[in-house]
Design a protein around this motif. Structure first.
Motif, PDB file in Angstrom:
ATOM      1  N   LEU A   1       7.386  10.517  -1.907  1.00 15.17           N
ATOM      2  CA  LEU A   1       7.900   9.142  -1.885  1.00 15.17           C
ATOM      3  C   LEU A   1       8.080   8.624  -3.300  1.00 15.17           C
ATOM      4  CD1 LEU A   1       8.752   6.750  -0.145  1.00 15.17           C
ATOM      5  CD2 LEU A   1       6.356   6.011  -0.132  1.00 15.17           C
ATOM      6  N   ARG A   2       7.112   8.913  -4.158  1.00 14.72           N
ATOM      7  CA  ARG A   2       7.221   8.485  -5.562  1.00 14.72           C
ATOM      8  C   ARG A   2       8.479   9.072  -6.209  1.00 14.72           C
ATOM      9  NH1 ARG A   2       7.067  10.065 -10.296  1.00 14.72           N
ATOM     10  NH2 ARG A   2       6.473  12.194  -9.831  1.00 14.72           N
ATOM     11  N   LYS A   3       8.704  10.357  -5.979  1.00 16.32           N
ATOM     12  CA  LYS A   3       9.892  11.006  -6.544  1.00 16.32           C
ATOM     13  C   LYS A   3      11.177  10.425  -5.961  1.00 16.32           C
ATOM     14  CE  LYS A   3       7.954  15.486  -7.779  1.00 16.32           C
ATOM     15  NZ  LYS A   3       7.982  16.925  -7.514  1.00 16.32           N
ATOM     16  N   ALA A   4      11.194  10.211  -4.644  1.00 17.89           N
ATOM     17  CA  ALA A   4      12.404   9.682  -3.985  1.00 17.89           C
ATOM     18  C   ALA A   4      12.771   8.305  -4.513  1.00 17.89           C
ATOM     19  CB  ALA A   4      12.197   9.635  -2.471  1.00 17.89           C
TER      20      ALA A   4
ATOM     21  N   ASN B   1       0.855  -1.195   0.000  1.00 20.16           N
ATOM     22  CA  ASN B   1       0.000   0.000   0.000  1.00 20.16           C
ATOM     23  C   ASN B   1       0.889   1.242   0.000  1.00 20.16           C
ATOM     24  OD1 ASN B   1      -1.685   2.165   0.675  1.00 20.16           O
ATOM     25  ND2 ASN B   1      -3.065   0.837   1.813  1.00 20.16           N
ATOM     26  N   PHE B   2       1.103   1.806  -1.180  1.00 17.77           N
ATOM     27  CA  PHE B   2       2.019   2.930  -1.356  1.00 17.77           C
ATOM     28  C   PHE B   2       1.613   4.125  -0.494  1.00 17.77           C
ATOM     29  CE2 PHE B   2       4.380   6.246  -3.471  1.00 17.77           C
ATOM     30  CZ  PHE B   2       5.509   5.600  -3.926  1.00 17.77           C
ATOM     31  N   SER B   3       0.336   4.440  -0.486  1.00 17.01           N
ATOM     32  CA  SER B   3      -0.133   5.596   0.282  1.00 17.01           C
ATOM     33  C   SER B   3       0.080   5.411   1.776  1.00 17.01           C
ATOM     34  CB  SER B   3      -1.613   5.860   0.002  1.00 17.01           C
ATOM     35  OG  SER B   3      -1.784   6.220  -1.342  1.00 17.01           O
ATOM     36  N   ALA B   4      -0.211   4.209   2.271  1.00 14.27           N
ATOM     37  CA  ALA B   4      -0.010   3.929   3.700  1.00 14.27           C
ATOM     38  C   ALA B   4       1.473   4.003   4.049  1.00 14.27           C
ATOM     39  CB  ALA B   4      -0.579   2.563   4.066  1.00 14.27           C
ATOM     40  N   LEU B   5       2.322   3.527   3.155  1.00 13.50           N
ATOM     41  CA  LEU B   5       3.768   3.595   3.391  1.00 13.50           C
ATOM     42  C   LEU B   5       4.216   5.050   3.475  1.00 13.50           C
ATOM     43  CD1 LEU B   5       6.570   2.255   3.618  1.00 13.50           C
ATOM     44  CD2 LEU B   5       6.680   2.362   1.119  1.00 13.50           C
TER      45      LEU B   5
END
Length: 99
Positions: free
Chosen positions: A65-68, A50-54
């Motif tokens: 987070l997506r950019k990193a 779960n990307f958003s929860a992370l």
């Protein structure tokens, strides 16, 4: 007849903890030394979960987070550690290969 291709996404195949561990180990081993494969592997693992929860757990915006974790990203080591911890992973240091 023309060939049809579908986009292959490693995140679709990270179904178990063992899949995740083996994938990350392979990316660490094959990384060219700049962290690019490790960064992308963490992104794949995050997308498989779960990307958003992370993002919330590591206290970074979803876009941050997506950019990193993108190919052009440059996350701090502290962020990488927070991500690994949030994913239930730990980092270990062992003697490396000698050239």
């Amino acid at each position: 007849m023309t060939e049809q291709f579908t986009r292959w996404d490693s995140a679709d195949y990270l179904e178990t903890e063992e899949d995740t561990r083996l994938y990350l180990e392979a990316c660490i081993e094959q990384d060219p030394g700049d962290g690019s494969l490790i960064r992308l592997a963490l992104g794949d693992i995050a997308r498989a979960r779960n990307f958003s929860a992370l993002a919330r757990e590591v206290d970074v915006s979803r876009e941050g987070l997506r950019k990193a974790l993108s190919a052009d990203g440059n996350p701090s080591f502290a962020l990488v550690l927070r991500i690994a911890h949030a994913l239930g992973l730990s980092l270990q240091v062992t003697p490396g290969r000698t050239s």
